[in-house]
Design a protein around this motif. Structure first.
Motif: not given
Length: 247
Positions: A62-74
């Motif tokens: 999940p830490l890697g997924a969080l780092e890769a997330a874009t503003p539109d993913d939240f």
């Protein structure tokens, strides 16, 4: 008052426990907060998560997924995999601690189960609350006052009966709800010493239920002493979900 301020959930990690609006509370918060992560330490229903976040990432990292997330993913949903056809698994507490530490926004965690009931007391294995949790929200529905203590509305009615000092089948009162919400074996179970506990009485849908909610809140404050500074009355299905803050 803004929902996140009333529930002390604007930042850090918030764990939601109890019954009667747990998932609704998480998603109401996620919709009102910037860069919210929604996740779980126990199983979480697939449809409700997918319908209430912008993106669900199924990952053991999940830490890697969080780092890769874009503003539109939240709001971003993070889960480790499917438990069955209708539920995702939850993460281990230690991994959630690391996730919250690495995120610059709020992390909202479903930390126990209730089988769609309006009230509950935890099992020996519950709740699963990470050590670095900032806020715990024990939830109960105002609708249960005046109803019999049985499995129709209550998850583990025998445990509720033990904590509240009544019998299964008895009529539940405001005192019943307060006894569980304010108990170390109930709503305050495994709350970390540095965390803030904010009990929530949900489904306060009219004036009568508002009176019921305030009665519960005052009894919780009396029973919990300094461990609880306020109780929040809510109707999470409304645009303005905060009905009252007692305390």
């Amino acid at each position: 008052m803004h929902l996140a301020d009333a529930l002390a959930a604007r930042e850090g990690m918030t764990c939601v426990v109890g019954a009667g609006g747990k998932k609704t509370t998480m998603y109401a918060l996620a919709a009102r907060l910037d860069r919210a992560v929604v996740t779980a330490s126990v199983r979480i229903p697939i449809p409700s998560l997918e319908e209430n976040v912008e993106e669900v990432v199924v990952t053991d990292d999940p830490l890697g997924a969080l780092e890769a997330a874009t503003p539109d993913d939240f709001p971003l949903g993070l889960v480790p995999g499917q438990a069955d056809d209708v539920r995702y698994h939850g993460y281990e507490n230690e991994l959630l601690d690391r996730l919250a530490d690495s995120h610059d926004g709020p992390v909202l965690v479903k930390a126990d189960g209730a089988r769609m009931r309006d009230f509950k007391a935890p099992s020996d294995r519950e709740p699963q609350i990470p050590e670095t949790t900032d806020t715990v929200l024990p939830i109960a529905s105002a609708h249960i006052v005046g109803e019999p203590l049985d499995e129709n509305l209550v998850h583990r009615p025998e445990r509720v009966a033990e904590i509240a000092g009544i019998d299964v089948g008895d009529t539940m009162t405001a005192e019943t709800v307060a006894a569980v919400l304010a108990s170390d074996d109930g709503g305050l179970k495994r709350v970390p010493g540095e965390a803030t506990a904010v009990p929530v009485v949900n489904k306060v849908d009219d004036v009568v239920l508002a009176g019921v909610g305030r009665e519960i809140a005052l009894k919780v404050l009396e029973r919990a002493g300094g461990r609880v500074e306020r109780v929040v009355l809510t109707r999470m299905n409304h645009d303005d979900p905060v009905v009252d803050v007692v305390g």
